[in-house]
Design a protein around this motif. Structure first.
Motif, PDB file in Angstrom:
ATOM      1  N   ARG A  58      -4.821   5.866   5.053  1.00  0.00           N
ATOM      2  CA  ARG A  58      -4.617   4.721   5.968  1.00  0.00           C
ATOM      3  C   ARG A  58      -3.777   4.790   7.255  1.00  0.00           C
ATOM      4  N   THR A  59      -4.112   3.723   8.461  1.00  0.00           N
ATOM      5  CA  THR A  59      -3.128   3.518   9.552  1.00  0.00           C
ATOM      6  C   THR A  59      -2.199   2.170   9.239  1.00  0.00           C
ATOM      7  N   ILE A  60      -0.931   1.975   8.952  1.00  0.00           N
ATOM      8  CA  ILE A  60      -0.338   1.216   8.713  1.00  0.00           C
ATOM      9  C   ILE A  60      -0.502   0.037   9.938  1.00  0.00           C
ATOM     10  N   ASP A  61      -0.658  -1.401  10.548  1.00  0.00           N
ATOM     11  CA  ASP A  61      -1.026  -1.459  11.827  1.00  0.00           C
ATOM     12  C   ASP A  61      -0.155  -3.289  11.484  1.00  0.00           C
ATOM     13  N   ALA A  62       0.392  -2.729  12.754  1.00  0.00           N
ATOM     14  CA  ALA A  62       1.215  -4.086  12.889  1.00  0.00           C
ATOM     15  C   ALA A  62       1.268  -4.740  13.805  1.00  0.00           C
ATOM     16  N   ASP A  63       0.221  -6.532  13.670  1.00  0.00           N
ATOM     17  CA  ASP A  63      -0.051  -6.662  14.813  1.00  0.00           C
ATOM     18  C   ASP A  63      -0.847  -6.612  15.476  1.00  0.00           C
ATOM     19  N   GLY A  64      -1.786  -4.926  15.245  1.00  0.00           N
ATOM     20  CA  GLY A  64      -2.856  -4.988  15.756  1.00  0.00           C
ATOM     21  C   GLY A  64      -2.129  -3.228  16.394  1.00  0.00           C
ATOM     22  N   GLN A  65      -0.885  -2.918  16.334  1.00  0.00           N
ATOM     23  CA  GLN A  65      -0.851  -1.515  16.699  1.00  0.00           C
ATOM     24  C   GLN A  65      -0.312  -0.402  15.594  1.00  0.00           C
ATOM     25  N   PRO A  66      -0.832   0.335  15.810  1.00  0.00           N
ATOM     26  CA  PRO A  66       0.177   1.482  14.730  1.00  0.00           C
ATOM     27  C   PRO A  66       1.392   1.357  14.445  1.00  0.00           C
ATOM     28  N   ALA A  67       1.954   1.064  13.610  1.00  0.00           N
ATOM     29  CA  ALA A  67       3.154   1.798  12.709  1.00  0.00           C
ATOM     30  C   ALA A  67       3.191   2.616  12.405  1.00  0.00           C
ATOM     31  N   GLY A  68       2.218   2.397  11.559  1.00  0.00           N
ATOM     32  CA  GLY A  68       2.925   4.873  10.414  1.00  0.00           C
ATOM     33  C   GLY A  68       1.432   4.866   9.945  1.00  0.00           C
ATOM     34  N   SER A  69       1.644   6.054   9.182  1.00  0.00           N
ATOM     35  CA  SER A  69       0.280   6.361   7.699  1.00  0.00           C
ATOM     36  C   SER A  69       0.843   6.107   7.289  1.00  0.00           C
ATOM     37  N   ILE A  70      -0.191   6.307   6.095  1.00  0.00           N
ATOM     38  CA  ILE A  70      -0.011   6.136   4.303  1.00  0.00           C
ATOM     39  C   ILE A  70      -1.170   6.997   4.098  1.00  0.00           C
ATOM     40  N   ALA A  71      -0.967   7.764   2.622  1.00  0.00           N
ATOM     41  CA  ALA A  71      -2.229   8.146   2.188  1.00  0.00           C
ATOM     42  C   ALA A  71      -1.101   9.149   1.029  1.00  0.00           C
ATOM     43  N   VAL A  72      -2.888   9.046   0.660  1.00  0.00           N
ATOM     44  CA  VAL A  72      -2.622   9.708  -1.033  1.00  0.00           C
ATOM     45  C   VAL A  72      -3.825  11.183  -0.921  1.00  0.00           C
ATOM     46  N   PHE A  73      -3.165  12.387  -1.679  1.00  0.00           N
ATOM     47  CA  PHE A  73      -3.556  13.326  -1.563  1.00  0.00           C
ATOM     48  C   PHE A  73      -3.245  14.291  -2.909  1.00  0.00           C
ATOM     49  N   ARG A  74      -4.281  15.308  -3.146  1.00  0.00           N
ATOM     50  CA  ARG A  74      -4.372  15.222  -4.933  1.00  0.00           C
ATOM     51  C   ARG A  74      -3.359  16.550  -4.491  1.00  0.00           C
TER      52      ARG A  74
END
Length: 156
Positions: A58-74
């Motif tokens: 997922r993209t972390i979105d802050a007021d419509g702006q990409p602020a970072g990413s978060i992911a889960v993997f195996r």
């Protein structure tokens, strides 16, 4: 500020690549590719992650702006979460909110995370969400050009 998670859009990758160029953030994270300026390595990594049906990104979105990413993997039999927030968004509660949203969406447990021992901000976020230390590991950090200690944390 409104924080949301959304699917990664093609344009987000340009921002993620730019975020990776910040030497302070790479040092704090403790990991980076051997050559963080090589876009082909970055694109290959993200292509694998985004095309892995066992991953959730997922993209972390802050007021419509990409602020970072978060992911889960195996990682073998265990799910592992990772996140990266651009330095301009540190210390605003954005990553904490994103982690809460992500944990609501991704519910399989146990869930692990790895954090360099001096990355106090990330440790605080994870521990306040119920992650507890289950081990430590010595790993080589390209970003620091030295062996670092990573805490292995788990949420049950």
């Amino acid at each position: 500020m409104k924080i949301t998670l959304r699917d990664v859009a093609a344009g987000d990758l340009d921002e993620f690549f730019r975020f990776q160029q910040d030497a302070d953030a790479a040092h704090m994270a403790g990991f980076a590719p051997t050559n963080p300026n090589d876009r082909s390595i970055f694109d290959h990594h993200w292509s694998e992650l985004l095309n892995d049906e066992k991953s959730l990104v997922r993209t972390i979105d802050a007021d419509g702006q990409p602020a970072g990413s978060i992911a889960v993997f195996r990682d073998g039999d265990v799910h592992e979460v990772m996140f990266w927030t651009d330095k301009q968004f540190w210390d605003q509660g954005i990553t904490t909110t994103a982690m809460d949203l992500f944990l609501d969406e991704f519910t399989p447990r146990p869930l692990r995370a790895r954090v360099v021992v001096d990355n106090v901000g990330s440790l605080k976020i994870l521990e306040s969400r119920g992650f507890t230390e289950v081990g430590e590991e010595q790993v080589f950090s390209n970003a620091r050009a030295e062996v670092v200690t990573e805490k292995i944390l788990q949420l049950n």
